[in-house]
Scaffold this motif. Structure first.
Motif, PDB file in Angstrom:
ATOM      1  N   GLN A 149       0.845  -1.183   0.000  1.00  0.00           N
ATOM      2  CA  GLN A 149       0.000   0.000   0.000  1.00  0.00           C
ATOM      3  C   GLN A 149       0.887   1.242   0.000  1.00  0.00           C
ATOM      4  O   GLN A 149       2.066   1.185   0.357  1.00  0.00           O
ATOM      5  N   LYS A 150       0.326   2.349  -0.403  1.00  0.00           N
ATOM      6  CA  LYS A 150       1.062   3.612  -0.432  1.00  0.00           C
ATOM      7  C   LYS A 150       1.632   3.903   0.957  1.00  0.00           C
ATOM      8  O   LYS A 150       0.940   3.762   1.960  1.00  0.00           O
ATOM      9  N   GLY A 151       2.904   4.258   1.009  1.00  0.00           N
ATOM     10  CA  GLY A 151       3.536   4.602   2.271  1.00  0.00           C
ATOM     11  C   GLY A 151       4.270   3.448   2.941  1.00  0.00           C
ATOM     12  O   GLY A 151       4.972   3.660   3.937  1.00  0.00           O
ATOM     13  N   GLU A 152       4.119   2.236   2.416  1.00  0.00           N
ATOM     14  CA  GLU A 152       4.787   1.080   3.024  1.00  0.00           C
ATOM     15  C   GLU A 152       6.222   0.891   2.541  1.00  0.00           C
ATOM     16  O   GLU A 152       6.946   0.076   3.111  1.00  0.00           O
ATOM     17  N   ILE A 153       6.611   1.628   1.515  1.00  0.00           N
ATOM     18  CA  ILE A 153       7.942   1.450   0.932  1.00  0.00           C
ATOM     19  C   ILE A 153       8.746   2.727   1.116  1.00  0.00           C
ATOM     20  O   ILE A 153       8.256   3.837   0.866  1.00  0.00           O
ATOM     21  N   ALA A 154       9.998   2.580   1.540  1.00  0.00           N
ATOM     22  CA  ALA A 154      10.871   3.719   1.803  1.00  0.00           C
ATOM     23  C   ALA A 154      11.289   4.407   0.500  1.00  0.00           C
ATOM     24  O   ALA A 154      11.115   3.876  -0.600  1.00  0.00           O
ATOM     25  N   LYS A 155      11.886   5.571   0.620  1.00  0.00           N
ATOM     26  CA  LYS A 155      12.335   6.334  -0.546  1.00  0.00           C
ATOM     27  C   LYS A 155      13.514   5.659  -1.248  1.00  0.00           C
ATOM     28  O   LYS A 155      13.726   5.859  -2.446  1.00  0.00           O
ATOM     29  N   THR A 156      14.298   4.892  -0.494  1.00  0.00           N
ATOM     30  CA  THR A 156      15.417   4.141  -1.086  1.00  0.00           C
ATOM     31  C   THR A 156      15.169   2.658  -0.910  1.00  0.00           C
ATOM     32  O   THR A 156      14.836   2.201   0.187  1.00  0.00           O
TER      33      THR A 156
ATOM     34  N   ILE B 121      13.754  -6.827 -13.660  1.00  0.00           N
ATOM     35  CA  ILE B 121      14.079  -5.625 -12.885  1.00  0.00           C
ATOM     36  C   ILE B 121      13.440  -4.395 -13.518  1.00  0.00           C
ATOM     37  O   ILE B 121      13.111  -3.430 -12.818  1.00  0.00           O
ATOM     38  N   GLY B 122      13.207  -4.425 -14.837  1.00  0.00           N
ATOM     39  CA  GLY B 122      12.512  -3.325 -15.481  1.00  0.00           C
ATOM     40  C   GLY B 122      11.104  -3.154 -14.944  1.00  0.00           C
ATOM     41  O   GLY B 122      10.638  -2.033 -14.709  1.00  0.00           O
ATOM     42  N   ILE B 123      10.413  -4.265 -14.728  1.00  0.00           N
ATOM     43  CA  ILE B 123       9.051  -4.223 -14.174  1.00  0.00           C
ATOM     44  C   ILE B 123       9.061  -3.686 -12.749  1.00  0.00           C
ATOM     45  O   ILE B 123       8.332  -2.733 -12.409  1.00  0.00           O
ATOM     46  N   TYR B 124       9.871  -4.306 -11.887  1.00  0.00           N
ATOM     47  CA  TYR B 124       9.835  -3.935 -10.472  1.00  0.00           C
ATOM     48  C   TYR B 124      10.333  -2.520 -10.226  1.00  0.00           C
ATOM     49  O   TYR B 124       9.758  -1.776  -9.428  1.00  0.00           O
ATOM     50  N   SER B 125      11.402  -2.125 -10.908  1.00  0.00           N
ATOM     51  CA  SER B 125      11.919  -0.772 -10.700  1.00  0.00           C
ATOM     52  C   SER B 125      10.926   0.273 -11.211  1.00  0.00           C
ATOM     53  O   SER B 125      10.722   1.311 -10.569  1.00  0.00           O
ATOM     54  N   HIS B 126      10.286   0.002 -12.339  1.00  0.00           N
ATOM     55  CA  HIS B 126       9.299   0.959 -12.878  1.00  0.00           C
ATOM     56  C   HIS B 126       8.143   1.149 -11.908  1.00  0.00           C
ATOM     57  O   HIS B 126       7.709   2.284 -11.650  1.00  0.00           O
TER      58      HIS B 126
ATOM     59  N   GLN C 232       4.814   4.145  -8.947  1.00  0.00           N
ATOM     60  CA  GLN C 232       3.619   3.898  -8.133  1.00  0.00           C
ATOM     61  C   GLN C 232       3.859   4.085  -6.639  1.00  0.00           C
ATOM     62  O   GLN C 232       2.899   4.296  -5.888  1.00  0.00           O
ATOM     63  N   TYR C 233       5.122   4.012  -6.205  1.00  0.00           N
ATOM     64  CA  TYR C 233       5.397   4.063  -4.763  1.00  0.00           C
ATOM     65  C   TYR C 233       6.336   5.206  -4.365  1.00  0.00           C
ATOM     66  O   TYR C 233       6.847   5.221  -3.243  1.00  0.00           O
ATOM     67  N   ASP C 234       6.590   6.122  -5.284  1.00  0.00           N
ATOM     68  CA  ASP C 234       7.373   7.330  -4.985  1.00  0.00           C
ATOM     69  C   ASP C 234       8.794   7.032  -4.510  1.00  0.00           C
ATOM     70  O   ASP C 234       9.379   7.818  -3.761  1.00  0.00           O
ATOM     71  N   VAL C 235       9.348   5.910  -4.919  1.00  0.00           N
ATOM     72  CA  VAL C 235      10.733   5.588  -4.600  1.00  0.00           C
ATOM     73  C   VAL C 235      11.645   6.541  -5.368  1.00  0.00           C
ATOM     74  O   VAL C 235      11.416   6.820  -6.551  1.00  0.00           O
ATOM     75  N   GLU C 236      12.678   7.042  -4.706  1.00  0.00           N
ATOM     76  CA  GLU C 236      13.598   8.000  -5.320  1.00  0.00           C
ATOM     77  C   GLU C 236      14.900   7.352  -5.782  1.00  0.00           C
ATOM     78  O   GLU C 236      15.546   7.854  -6.709  1.00  0.00           O
ATOM     79  N   ALA C 237      15.305   6.258  -5.132  1.00  0.00           N
ATOM     80  CA  ALA C 237      16.582   5.631  -5.483  1.00  0.00           C
ATOM     81  C   ALA C 237      16.500   4.121  -5.287  1.00  0.00           C
ATOM     82  O   ALA C 237      15.910   3.645  -4.315  1.00  0.00           O
ATOM     83  N   ILE C 238      17.090   3.388  -6.218  1.00  0.00           N
ATOM     84  CA  ILE C 238      17.214   1.936  -6.101  1.00  0.00           C
ATOM     85  C   ILE C 238      18.688   1.566  -6.195  1.00  0.00           C
ATOM     86  O   ILE C 238      19.392   1.999  -7.120  1.00  0.00           O
TER      87      ILE C 238
END
Length: 233
Positions: free
Chosen positions: A9-16, A70-75, A80-86
């Motif tokens: 859900q939105k907010g469950e994943i960190a920015k990195t 990795i193209g699917i998951y990183s995209h 969708q989850y506002d991640v800034e860095a992988i």
């Protein structure tokens, strides 16, 4: 909110997000390094976790093998989850005699035999590179840990069992340090979406000496690379 491949859900994943290929490496890392851990994904057994490392929120999620995966998951993470860095934390095969088993490669750029970048309809060949600020911080941490590391290009191949047995030698002749299967797609996706990406690799086998590590060692013992990634997340 969820995606076809992520039940978070939105907010469950960190920015990195730290992203090993193996979801069991993600599980190992979360269980051994993070506090207050919450599992946010198990779709297709591609485990994802969020917790805290020295008070800093970090997420860890598997990417699977290959550029399409990795193209699917990183995209989805970026859009969708506002991640800034992988930060990809993976394994690779060495292509150079001075890059030994368990050495760390901090990937500056990624070559490829993939057609991944065709989607961008560019009038030429795209050079996929890492985010320099993340790379610089990784080098600083590697020095602090007295790790044996190398900085340079790798080849991100679509093919594991290559019909051309001299393929690795050809890429080695152009200075590529190692071969893996994900970095080009990660770097290209991040660049297109205005995000940051880095790849850290531990040498799991050598195409020069034919030495190799076991699957269990790859899952649980590449801890120096993991700690570098956690420090810069």
């Amino acid at each position: 909110m969820s995606t076809p491949h992520n039940q978070a859900q939105k907010g469950e994943i960190a920015k990195t997000v730290l992203m090993p290929g193996d979801p069991l490496r993600a599980k190992f890392l979360a269980e051994h390094y993070l506090e207050d851990v919450h599992q946010f994904n198990a779709v297709r057994n591609m485990f994802g976790y969020t917790g805290y490392y020295h008070g800093k929120q970090v997420s860890i999620m598997g990417s699977g093998m290959g550029q399409p995966s990795i193209g699917i998951y990183s995209h989805e993470l970026f859009t969708q989850y506002d991640v800034e860095a992988i930060i990809r934390i993976g394994s690779c095969g060495s292509l150079q005699k001075d890059v030994h088993l368990r050495d760390i490669i901090i990937v500056q750029g990624s070559c490829t035999d993939s057609n991944f970048a065709h989607q961008f309809e560019l009038p030429g060949t795209y050079s996929a590179i890492s985010s320099y600020d993340l790379l610089e911080k990784a080098v600083e941490q590697a020095k602090l840990k007295n790790a044996t590391y190398h900085v340079g290009n790798v080849i991100a191949s679509d093919i594991f069992y290559h019909a051309d047995q001299d393929s690795g030698k050809k890429w080695a002749s152009m200075g590529c340090l190692g071969v893996e299967m994900e970095s080009y797609a990660l770097f290209a996706t991040a660049a297109y979406l205005g995000k940051k990406a880095l790849t850290l690799l531990t040498v799991s086998d050598s195409l020069v000496t034919q030495e190799e590590t076991t699957a269990k060692e790859r899952e649980q013992t590449f801890t120096t690379m993991m700690e570098i990634a956690l420090e810069i997340a």
